[in-house]
Design an enzyme around this catalytic site. Sequence first.
Site, mmCIF file in Angstrom:
data_model
loop_
_atom_site.group_PDB
_atom_site.id
_atom_site.type_symbol
_atom_site.label_atom_id
_atom_site.label_comp_id
_atom_site.label_asym_id
_atom_site.label_seq_id
_atom_site.Cartn_x
_atom_site.Cartn_y
_atom_site.Cartn_z
ATOM 1 N N LYS A 84 0.834 -1.212 0.000
ATOM 2 C CA LYS A 84 0.000 0.000 0.000
ATOM 3 C C LYS A 84 0.869 1.263 0.000
ATOM 4 C CE LYS A 84 -3.528 -2.789 0.692
ATOM 5 N NZ LYS A 84 -4.096 -3.402 -0.486
ATOM 6 N N ARG A 125 -8.201 -8.071 -6.316
ATOM 7 C CA ARG A 125 -8.919 -9.336 -6.179
ATOM 8 C C ARG A 125 -10.371 -9.102 -6.562
ATOM 9 N NH1 ARG A 125 -8.688 -7.180 -0.734
ATOM 10 N NH2 ARG A 125 -10.771 -6.430 -0.272
ATOM 11 N N GLU A 148 -1.679 7.068 8.092
ATOM 12 C CA GLU A 148 -2.142 8.157 7.238
ATOM 13 C C GLU A 148 -3.164 8.988 8.014
ATOM 14 O OE1 GLU A 148 -3.615 5.929 3.809
ATOM 15 O OE2 GLU A 148 -5.631 5.964 4.628
ATOM 16 N N HIS A 177 -13.894 -0.963 10.401
ATOM 17 C CA HIS A 177 -13.284 -0.674 9.101
ATOM 18 C C HIS A 177 -13.572 -1.762 8.091
ATOM 19 C CE1 HIS A 177 -11.296 2.388 11.381
ATOM 20 N NE2 HIS A 177 -10.820 1.459 12.193
#
Lengths: 501, 174
Positions: free
Chosen positions: A117, A293, A201, A236
Amino acid sequence: MKLKKVLVANRGEIAVRVIRACRELGISTVAIYSEVDRESLHVQMADEALCVGPPAPLESYLNMDAILAVARKSKAQAIHPGYGFLAENADFARRCEKENVIFIGPDSRALALVGDKVASRVTMSRAGIPIIPGMKEKGSDIGHFLAEAEQIGYPVLLKASAGGGGKGMRVIACPEELAQAVEAGKREAKGAFGDESVYLEKYLPAPRHIEFQMLADKEGNVVHLFERECSIQRRHQKIVEEAPSVALDDALRAEMGEAAIAVIKTARYTNAGTVEFLMDDEGHFYFLEVNARLQVEHPVTELTTGVDLVKQQIFIASGRKLNFQQRDVNRFGHAIECRIYAEDPTNGFMPSSGRVLFLREPGGPGVRHDCGIYSGCQVPVHYDPILSKVIAWGIDREEARRRMLSALQEMVILGIQTSVGFLQDIVSQPEFVAGNTRTDFLEKYMLPWKQELDQDLLEAILLGAAVDAQGKSRAQKEGLPVRERKISPWQMGGGWRIGGL
Amino acid sequence: MAKTAGRSFQFSIEGKVHRVSLACESGRWRVQMGGRQLEADAWPISDNCLSLKLGNRSLTVYLARDREFRYISIDGKQFRVEEVRELPKDQAFLQMQSAPAASAVVSPMPGQVVKIHVLQGEIVERSQTLAIVEAMKMENELKSPRRARVRKICASPGDLVDAGQPIVELELEE
């Protein structure tokens, strides 16, 4: 190349979904299973099935050696990884490439890029795609995290570099919480993805989660199949998804679609994938990540575009060119998906496991049920607790929503805790009805939650329980069997083999 | 049809105990609950399904039994109903006498202990994380319900635990 046999390296509803696509295409299937999954639905549905190891995922569904050995032994030409487990594992894709087994997904190079990521944030930012402010390298020691968090500004979001699904993710409000969160996040990431890298982040408190479904063939043709909105999340992790998003107009949809195509082209990505964005109320969007995916929520795109994504994955992996272009992609109506988890919404969504004593699947116009369980099956403690997905299509959002509510009311899963009642209340919530869906929806409007129990319902439950108890006690008194229980050797569990095969 | 003698049951739903009395008369049920008297018609459809009529209201009750529990679903709303059998008075008294002065924080589900965050004898605050149990790939923090002293650690990292198994025993700290 026409595939004849595919190994499905997954379990549960997604393995069932892939097996169905293969059947339609006349491809035979090989299931893998762990020692606790012998009686699982995907094993029953596949043409062949082989055990790959003990229950722990690392020893079975993440066990590359064992899975590749099954592929060789069964002469499967390709492996479909589903979602989770090895789906985004570049090492696994590389090993498949080496052993000449087709990995139904992107190649190992693209997987390594988007799977990291942090690296993909850097690459996309360089290509001019807006990203969320945050770290552009993996965190090392705690001092590094503290310094970075200070610079980004609290609250920050800790994320695993190697995967999604909420695993390893933590919102950190202040420096005091950082050490413990990093430690727990690393452990969870290691357990889920075999890689403990995490980064920070900026945490956006209430964005919308908008993602674009992409298809890219090996000749460089890229199309998007429009967006899905997946803002309703707990831990999440998405639980309700829909297409289209009420927050996009045609201009913004076109702009985001262009950005998503740029992301896929920059990564030289092939096969099906999803480009995720977060969007604020002003329509600013930020690239989040590529999910390399098939997504859990792929059916809402299938129902609104008419494209079978699993079949497209198989076509692309076998070297076929996309047989349509962007201008051919249309959407029609609205679709909503609700994920049915084995969990307790009254108690922090704690996973529940055990035996499904009874299942009744929903039906009716526009209702699709992608299901990995059956009456009598065992839900093991070792894996993600998703049981099934209910997807409802309607001519517009309101029709889809009402069909969803009706389908959830028809659904019965007895014996374990599930989210069925909670989902009914979500799709009935006035803010959901109005389309005011942001990632803080559950905290803001739904939690804490309790199943409502009014006088009518209470009376019906008590009456049902009492009539049942009365029948049972009378049967006992008169010496009748409570339930006619036919005992057959098939029910006597374990170790039964025919002719010593 | 003959009239059968009435029977009473007690069921606990979401922590509240309700009493129901039933008698069958000419194929119809006479039901008493919460001070109300109802007449109902109940048809078994299958082992897991009962069709009820209360007046004209038609209701389908799905149910399954597991030990003392009944799982019941009506209109997609699920409840776990426990049949409560009345304890003889002396036993009820004994249960009250032996009510624990200490309380155990138990694992809410079957899983694996990842970490124990506290030491024996330590004073913990309300909401402090005591231990982490992992199930289905998610870590779940077990928190202290109140300010207390850790009396005993009952599990170690790596242990597989069942739902309801004590992980940490606490005693009240004034």
